[in-house]
Enzyme design. Structure first.
Site, PDB file in Angstrom:
ATOM      1  N   LYS A   8      15.014  -3.667  -4.207  1.00  0.00           N
ATOM      2  CA  LYS A   8      14.710  -2.308  -3.764  1.00  0.00           C
ATOM      3  C   LYS A   8      15.468  -1.990  -2.483  1.00  0.00           C
ATOM      4  O   LYS A   8      15.921  -2.905  -1.809  1.00  0.00           O
ATOM      5  CB  LYS A   8      13.213  -2.115  -3.579  1.00  0.00           C
ATOM      6  CG  LYS A   8      12.546  -3.031  -2.563  1.00  0.00           C
ATOM      7  CD  LYS A   8      11.061  -2.787  -2.541  1.00  0.00           C
ATOM      8  CE  LYS A   8      10.484  -3.164  -1.190  1.00  0.00           C
ATOM      9  NZ  LYS A   8       9.119  -2.744  -1.056  1.00  0.00           N
ATOM     10  N   HIS A   9      15.647  -0.822  -2.170  1.00  0.00           N
ATOM     11  CA  HIS A   9      15.367   0.473  -2.737  1.00  0.00           C
ATOM     12  C   HIS A   9      16.690   1.061  -3.228  1.00  0.00           C
ATOM     13  O   HIS A   9      17.493   1.494  -2.413  1.00  0.00           O
ATOM     14  CB  HIS A   9      14.774   1.421  -1.706  1.00  0.00           C
ATOM     15  CG  HIS A   9      13.432   1.037  -1.212  1.00  0.00           C
ATOM     16  ND1 HIS A   9      13.247   0.183  -0.128  1.00  0.00           N
ATOM     17  CD2 HIS A   9      12.195   1.361  -1.654  1.00  0.00           C
ATOM     18  CE1 HIS A   9      11.953   0.040   0.089  1.00  0.00           C
ATOM     19  NE2 HIS A   9      11.298   0.742  -0.824  1.00  0.00           N
ATOM     20  N   HIS A  21       9.147   7.972   4.004  1.00  0.00           N
ATOM     21  CA  HIS A  21       7.713   8.245   4.017  1.00  0.00           C
ATOM     22  C   HIS A  21       7.451   9.651   4.558  1.00  0.00           C
ATOM     23  O   HIS A  21       6.416  10.241   4.283  1.00  0.00           O
ATOM     24  CB  HIS A  21       6.963   7.227   4.880  1.00  0.00           C
ATOM     25  CG  HIS A  21       6.950   5.863   4.297  1.00  0.00           C
ATOM     26  ND1 HIS A  21       7.923   4.930   4.571  1.00  0.00           N
ATOM     27  CD2 HIS A  21       6.088   5.268   3.435  1.00  0.00           C
ATOM     28  CE1 HIS A  21       7.657   3.827   3.919  1.00  0.00           C
ATOM     29  NE2 HIS A  21       6.554   4.000   3.209  1.00  0.00           N
ATOM     30  N   ASP A  93       9.324   4.188  -6.022  1.00  0.00           N
ATOM     31  CA  ASP A  93       8.555   3.943  -4.810  1.00  0.00           C
ATOM     32  C   ASP A  93       7.319   4.834  -4.936  1.00  0.00           C
ATOM     33  O   ASP A  93       7.163   5.576  -5.911  1.00  0.00           O
ATOM     34  CB  ASP A  93       9.412   4.302  -3.587  1.00  0.00           C
ATOM     35  CG  ASP A  93       8.992   3.554  -2.335  1.00  0.00           C
ATOM     36  OD1 ASP A  93       7.865   3.022  -2.307  1.00  0.00           O
ATOM     37  OD2 ASP A  93       9.783   3.513  -1.377  1.00  0.00           O
TER      38      ASP A  93
END
Length: 168
Positions: A8-9, A21, A93
């Site tokens: 990831k990512h 976020h 995610d």
């Protein structure tokens, strides 16, 4: 032992100035630069047989000029599967992150599934609402297996799903 590695990512979150976020990071690099830097760990992981890759909530115009986040982009999933020859599970995610703030969580979830993502990362209530939204009759973890099986993946979750779901 029931554990699967996850790269990831995708396609690489290292060269961003914004926390996904909070908001949507944009990676302004040509595809050749991505292939030379950001994609190297993913190429290696795929070569070594990683079973799962998590898509980042990142806008990467060289992969999808629309600016759509990688996690809901058919072009990004297609690049991962076709160009990079990844045959494992593709997971998002968390679908409630600020980078997807332009979309309702259920809308983004449906877009991710339509783009070819196999697993969605978010709470159970939102998952059940998403399954209802896209017309699936799946229940709990057993239903998630169907998303992975639709693309002929090299991994098989069925062996551990019944046990995890409490159906041993």
């Amino acid at each position: 032992n029931g554990v699967m590695a996850c790269g990831k990512h995708f396609p690489g979150h290292g060269d961003t100035e914004i926390d996904s976020h909070i908001a949507l990071p944009v990676i302004h690099k040509e595809l050749s630069a991505l292939e030379y830097h950001e994609l190297i760990p993913f190429k290696r992981a795929i070569h070594e047989g990683v079973g799962m890759i998590m898509l980042g909530h990142l806008s990467v115009p060289s992969l999808d000029p629309s600016g759509k986040p990688a996690s809901i982009s058919e072009k990004v999933v297609s690049y991962l599967r076709s160009t990079m020859q990844f045959r494992g599970l593709v997971i998002t995610d968390a679908m409630n992150m600020g980078a997807l703030g332009e979309y309702h969580e259920l809308e983004a979830s449906a877009m991710a599934l339509n783009a070819g993502v196999d697993l969605l990362l978010h709470g159970v209530d939102a998952l059940l609402e998403t399954l209802d939204l896209i017309g699936q009759e799946a229940r709990g973890l057993q239903g998630l297996v169907t998303f992975g099986s639709r693309v002929g993946l090299d991994v098989d979750l069925r062996d551990g799903v019944d046990e995890v779901a409490g159906e041993t």
